[in-house]
Scaffold this motif. Structure first.
Motif, PDB file in Angstrom:
ATOM      1  N   LEU A 161       0.309 -31.211  -3.548  1.00  0.00           N
ATOM      2  CA  LEU A 161       1.196 -30.136  -3.098  1.00  0.00           C
ATOM      3  C   LEU A 161       2.623 -30.341  -3.588  1.00  0.00           C
ATOM      4  O   LEU A 161       3.342 -29.371  -3.873  1.00  0.00           O
ATOM      5  N   LEU A 162       3.045 -31.582  -3.706  1.00  0.00           N
ATOM      6  CA  LEU A 162       4.415 -31.882  -4.132  1.00  0.00           C
ATOM      7  C   LEU A 162       4.597 -31.804  -5.647  1.00  0.00           C
ATOM      8  O   LEU A 162       5.735 -31.823  -6.127  1.00  0.00           O
ATOM      9  N   GLN A 163       3.487 -31.719  -6.375  1.00  0.00           N
ATOM     10  CA  GLN A 163       3.566 -31.703  -7.836  1.00  0.00           C
ATOM     11  C   GLN A 163       3.483 -30.274  -8.372  1.00  0.00           C
ATOM     12  O   GLN A 163       2.472 -29.588  -8.175  1.00  0.00           O
ATOM     13  N   PRO A 164       4.523 -29.795  -9.063  1.00  0.00           N
ATOM     14  CA  PRO A 164       4.489 -28.418  -9.590  1.00  0.00           C
ATOM     15  C   PRO A 164       3.339 -28.177 -10.568  1.00  0.00           C
ATOM     16  O   PRO A 164       2.823 -27.068 -10.661  1.00  0.00           O
ATOM     17  N   GLN A 165       2.922 -29.235 -11.294  1.00  0.00           N
ATOM     18  CA  GLN A 165       1.808 -29.073 -12.244  1.00  0.00           C
ATOM     19  C   GLN A 165       0.503 -28.760 -11.522  1.00  0.00           C
ATOM     20  O   GLN A 165      -0.344 -28.039 -12.054  1.00  0.00           O
ATOM     21  N   TRP A 166       0.341 -29.316 -10.309  1.00  0.00           N
ATOM     22  CA  TRP A 166      -0.848 -28.999  -9.532  1.00  0.00           C
ATOM     23  C   TRP A 166      -0.736 -27.617  -8.908  1.00  0.00           C
ATOM     24  O   TRP A 166      -1.716 -26.864  -8.883  1.00  0.00           O
ATOM     25  N   ARG A 167       0.429 -27.264  -8.412  1.00  0.00           N
ATOM     26  CA  ARG A 167       0.592 -25.951  -7.790  1.00  0.00           C
ATOM     27  C   ARG A 167       0.376 -24.826  -8.796  1.00  0.00           C
ATOM     28  O   ARG A 167      -0.097 -23.745  -8.449  1.00  0.00           O
ATOM     29  N   SER A 168       0.695 -25.074 -10.052  1.00  0.00           N
ATOM     30  CA  SER A 168       0.514 -24.049 -11.082  1.00  0.00           C
ATOM     31  C   SER A 168      -0.897 -24.029 -11.650  1.00  0.00           C
ATOM     32  O   SER A 168      -1.280 -23.095 -12.354  1.00  0.00           O
ATOM     33  N   GLY A 169      -1.699 -25.077 -11.366  1.00  0.00           N
ATOM     34  CA  GLY A 169      -3.048 -25.182 -11.921  1.00  0.00           C
ATOM     35  C   GLY A 169      -3.095 -25.909 -13.245  1.00  0.00           C
ATOM     36  O   GLY A 169      -4.179 -26.191 -13.773  1.00  0.00           O
ATOM     37  N   GLU A 170      -1.933 -26.249 -13.787  1.00  0.00           N
ATOM     38  CA  GLU A 170      -1.881 -26.897 -15.098  1.00  0.00           C
ATOM     39  C   GLU A 170      -2.535 -28.270 -15.073  1.00  0.00           C
ATOM     40  O   GLU A 170      -3.272 -28.646 -15.996  1.00  0.00           O
ATOM     41  N   ALA A 171      -2.289 -29.041 -14.009  1.00  0.00           N
ATOM     42  CA  ALA A 171      -2.845 -30.401 -13.928  1.00  0.00           C
ATOM     43  C   ALA A 171      -4.371 -30.369 -13.879  1.00  0.00           C
ATOM     44  O   ALA A 171      -5.037 -31.216 -14.487  1.00  0.00           O
ATOM     45  N   LEU A 172      -4.940 -29.384 -13.172  1.00  0.00           N
ATOM     46  CA  LEU A 172      -6.398 -29.272 -13.087  1.00  0.00           C
ATOM     47  C   LEU A 172      -6.994 -29.057 -14.473  1.00  0.00           C
ATOM     48  O   LEU A 172      -8.000 -29.684 -14.837  1.00  0.00           O
ATOM     49  N   VAL A 173      -6.381 -28.194 -15.258  1.00  0.00           N
ATOM     50  CA  VAL A 173      -6.868 -27.913 -16.614  1.00  0.00           C
ATOM     51  C   VAL A 173      -6.752 -29.159 -17.494  1.00  0.00           C
ATOM     52  O   VAL A 173      -7.654 -29.467 -18.281  1.00  0.00           O
ATOM     53  N   VAL A 174      -5.646 -29.896 -17.351  1.00  0.00           N
ATOM     54  CA  VAL A 174      -5.456 -31.120 -18.135  1.00  0.00           C
ATOM     55  C   VAL A 174      -6.571 -32.123 -17.818  1.00  0.00           C
ATOM     56  O   VAL A 174      -7.151 -32.733 -18.717  1.00  0.00           O
ATOM     57  N   PHE A 175      -6.887 -32.287 -16.523  1.00  0.00           N
ATOM     58  CA  PHE A 175      -7.955 -33.205 -16.131  1.00  0.00           C
ATOM     59  C   PHE A 175      -9.294 -32.760 -16.699  1.00  0.00           C
ATOM     60  O   PHE A 175     -10.064 -33.572 -17.226  1.00  0.00           O
ATOM     61  N   LEU A 176      -9.605 -31.481 -16.610  1.00  0.00           N
ATOM     62  CA  LEU A 176     -10.898 -30.991 -17.076  1.00  0.00           C
ATOM     63  C   LEU A 176     -10.997 -31.049 -18.602  1.00  0.00           C
ATOM     64  O   LEU A 176     -12.079 -31.265 -19.145  1.00  0.00           O
ATOM     65  N   ASN A 177      -9.891 -30.879 -19.286  1.00  0.00           N
ATOM     66  CA  ASN A 177      -9.912 -30.989 -20.744  1.00  0.00           C
ATOM     67  C   ASN A 177     -10.222 -32.418 -21.193  1.00  0.00           C
ATOM     68  O   ASN A 177     -10.742 -32.632 -22.292  1.00  0.00           O
TER      69      ASN A 177
END
Length: 239
Positions: A161-177
């Motif tokens: 929740l504190l990470q903007p990359q997670w709130r935007s969904g960007e971090a999820l895509v990076v992990f899945l890539n």
């Protein structure tokens, strides 16, 4: 659920999990041997105390390590068939801590630490049973495991929740890539920013709300069932 059924269910689930971990280590015997990818003579340099290092040198010889893992298989089978005892849980606890040392703290990350939490809870239960109150022991052990588990999920969600990359969904895509089947195909649903953000927020809300599992059995069942789906997806994408 009656306390004895909850305790027995924990023993059975833990037995299956720990058996899989042990078989995984047995399968990696060659990789941990002197000529393998992860030989002890390299990792032993992390142990600062020479007396502890000398003791671990004996514990982690290929023959002793293999024998210890085989004994773990036997102990887990006894646990599943007959239930836990102080001697049995203490052996499994020490064995697991030794494997954590062998892998500089963890081999399977959160799975190894969850194993340590469950073993600690079972050890609490067995120690209190030896003191004369097995019911209170299991109650204390199960509460310890429950609080540690809920806190782990909550903290994981709070960090996201504190990470903007997670709130935007960007971090999820990076992990899945970077997953075993990554990168995501261009037409994959999660390649769309809006859907990736929605999926990320679903995980964040679910983890942050995990303490609500304490409201009652049905709420706990919902969060646990969702956790099964969540961890299956992690297994599916990351192998």
């Amino acid at each position: 659920m009656p306390l004895n059924e909850a305790a027995r269910g924990l023993e059975l689930l833990f037995g299956l999990s720990f058996l899989l971990q042990t078989l995984e280590h047995l399968r990696m015997n060659r990789a941990m041997a002197p000529g393998g990818l992860w030989p002890w003579h390299l990792q032993r340099r992390d142990v600062p105390n020479r007396y502890a290092r000398a003791l671990l040198d004996q514990v982690f010889t290929p023959q002793v390590l293999h024998a210890q893992l085989l004994l773990r298989v036997v102990a887990v089978v006894v646990l599943v068939v007959q239930g836990s005892s102080l001697a049995l849980v203490l052996f499994l606890f020490i064995s697991h801590v030794l494997m954590l040392l062998r892998w500089r703290g963890a081999f399977n990350g959160g799975s190894d630490f969850m194993t340590l939490i469950v073993l600690t809870g079972m050890l609490i239960a067995q120690c209190m049973a030896q003191a004369g109150d097995p019911e209170l022991g299991w109650r204390a052990g199960l509460w310890y495991i429950s609080l540690q588990t809920v806190t782990s999920y909550f903290m994981s969600g709070w960090v996201k929740l504190l990470q903007p990359q997670w709130r935007s969904g960007e971090a999820l895509v990076v992990f899945l890539n970077g997953a075993i089947y990554g990168p995501l195909p261009a037409r994959h649903l999660l390649s769309r920013p809006l859907l990736a953000r929605a999926a990320a927020w679903a995980f964040i809300v679910w983890e942050c709300c995990f303490p609500l599992a304490f409201i009652g059995p049905f709420t706990a069942l919902f969060f646990c069932a969702t956790a099964v789906v969540f961890h299956f997806l992690v297994f599916w994408f990351f192998g």
